[in-house]
Design an enzyme around this catalytic site. Structure first.
Site, short mmCIF file in Angstrom:
data_model
loop_
_atom_site.label_atom_id
_atom_site.label_comp_id
_atom_site.label_asym_id
_atom_site.label_seq_id
_atom_site.Cartn_x
_atom_site.Cartn_y
_atom_site.Cartn_z
N TYR A 115 5.86 4.70 -19.06
CA TYR A 115 5.20 5.79 -18.18
C TYR A 115 4.55 6.74 -19.03
CZ TYR A 115 5.18 9.81 -14.72
OH TYR A 115 4.88 10.71 -13.96
N LYS B 51 0.20 7.17 -19.28
CA LYS B 51 -0.13 8.51 -19.01
C LYS B 51 -0.87 8.78 -20.18
CE LYS B 51 1.21 9.46 -14.84
NZ LYS B 51 0.22 9.48 -13.64
N ASP C 46 -3.59 -0.04 -1.21
CA ASP C 46 -2.95 -0.50 -2.59
C ASP C 46 -3.91 -0.38 -3.91
OD1 ASP C 46 -1.71 -2.18 -4.63
OD2 ASP C 46 -1.44 -3.78 -3.43
N GLY D 153 -1.15 7.26 -3.23
CA GLY D 153 0.34 7.19 -3.39
C GLY D 153 1.25 8.47 -2.89
N ASP E 75 -1.05 4.87 1.15
CA ASP E 75 0.14 4.71 0.48
C ASP E 75 0.33 3.18 1.06
OD1 ASP E 75 2.40 4.50 -1.12
OD2 ASP E 75 3.27 6.25 -0.59
N ILE E 76 1.20 2.57 0.12
CA ILE E 76 1.69 1.17 0.60
C ILE E 76 3.18 1.31 1.60
CG2 ILE E 76 0.62 0.03 -1.39
CD1 ILE E 76 3.42 -0.09 -2.48
#
Length: 372
Positions: free
Chosen positions: A192, A196, A103, A63, A85-86
């Protein structure tokens, strides 16, 4: 063996990444139901151990690779740091070493990468940030939770050292705010933050139950010249520098007195690498706060005006981001990180501002852009 067939717990000895057979034998004899993708992990009877001390780790980073590439990892050799990453990376990232499409929702492909590149460390950054996550909860849940479960399973299956960053957003309005300790009530109010906290607890659970070498740092707002603004609540602290050198005017979406913990990207990278290098015997926790400074929009604006007196800042608080910021800590207590593995920041507010202005000015000149 077919999916869904129950096997005795003795068949799970391969799960214990420390090779701790005595722990496995102490578990009660019971059956477990296996999902198809878990079969190789549960069926393995081999124990595993970390690579020899003199063998460089093979690091896969998931990422946002153009931001998270840690130059500190170059000591292990550029071919041993695999970015992914994508999205297509900038040319400098693409030319800095191996880069692959990955992915985090594609479990089979991630497994192939880990096997083919002989990965020993996995650094998992893929996530949707706070404000963007609130606008698309379903997607945030998939990337931040399902993607996390994929890397947890693969790290366990392949005995990897796994780093998953957490965030200031893992705290909520009922948490202590000034300072927020490592261990306290969290209860965040964003997807988010919830994801986490889930990651922190899952990693700690798998560490204590199966010996997974899970490591997690709660990052404050991270400030970098090359950080693409991705819907984070602390993005203003990056944008204000670009605006100061381009238009001379910044419109801030937070109140001028909104104090939040922040950190220069160099300190963030160094903390991550030092933490990954730390011997397990030094770690009293699996998740640590790390801190450098805390400031408000008005304080960083005043520091910038020491270099650029013309800077004008107007304030138009955005209700979503302001509410999120008001639920977060004002400061981090990072005393455990300092004691256990020697964490100490280098950048303060004055040196951060000087470095950001210098770096952005050079970047704009190199791109042929005007500098205010």
């Amino acid at each position: 063996m077919q999916p869904g067939v129950c096997v005795p717990i003795a068949a799970t000895l391969g799960l214990f990444c420390r090779g701790c057979l005595s722990r496995a034998r102490s578990l009660p004899y019971r059956s477990i139901s296996c999902l198809p993708r878990q079969m190789s992990r549960w069926n393995s009877r081999e124990t595993c151990s970390p690579p020899p001390p003199r063998e460089n780790p093979r690091v896969l980073i998931t990422g946002n690779a153009n931001v998270i590439f840690c130059h500190e990892l170059i000591i292990y050799g550029t071919e041993n740091v695999i970015l992914s990453d994508i999205k297509k990376p900038p040319p400098d990232v693409f030319s800095s070493g191996p880069f692959v499409y990955a992915d985090v929702l594609d479990y089979k492909h991630l497994r192939e990468l880990i096997v083919n590149y002989r990965v020993t460390w996995l650094i998992h950054y893929s996530a949707l940030l706070s404000a963007v996550g609130e606008a698309n909860v379903a997607l945030a849940r998939k990337i931040n939770i399902t993607g996390l479960h994929n890397v947890l399973d693969l790290a366990l299956e392949n005995c990897l050292r796994l780093f998953v960053p957490s965030t200031i957003g893992a705290f909520g309005p009922s948490s202590p705010r000034d300072p927020a300790p490592d261990l306290c009530v969290q209860r965040p109010r964003t997807i988010y933050g919830v994801s986490k906290v889930h990651g922190e607890l899952m990693g700690e659970y798998l560490h204590h139950k199966y010996g997974l070498d899970f490591r997690c740092l709660r990052y404050p707002g991270v400030i970098s010249v090359n950080t693409p603004l991705g819907g984070g609540t602390t993005d203003y602290a990056v944008q204000i520098f670009h605006d100061a050198l381009s238009t001379g005017h910044h419109e801030c979406y937070l109140r001028p007195d909104t104090r939040l913990p922040m950190m220069h990207i160099s300190d963030c990278h160094r903390a991550t690498v030092e933490f990954m290098q730390a011997p397990e015997c030094q770690l009293s926790l699996r998740t640590y706060n790390i801190a450098a400074m805390s400031f408000t929009p008005e304080e960083v604006a005043q520091e910038i005006r020491k270099h650029l007196p013309h800077l004008k800042v107007t304030y138009h608080p955005d209700s979503v981001r302001q509410t999120i910021a008001d639920s977060w800590p004002v400061r981090f207590d990072d005393s455990n990180a300092r004691r256990d593995w020697g964490w100490a920041p280098v950048f303060g507010l004055d040196t951060l501002v000087s470095d950001m202005l210098h770096s952005i000015r050079d970047k704009r000149k190199s791109e042929g852009l005007p500098v205010s």
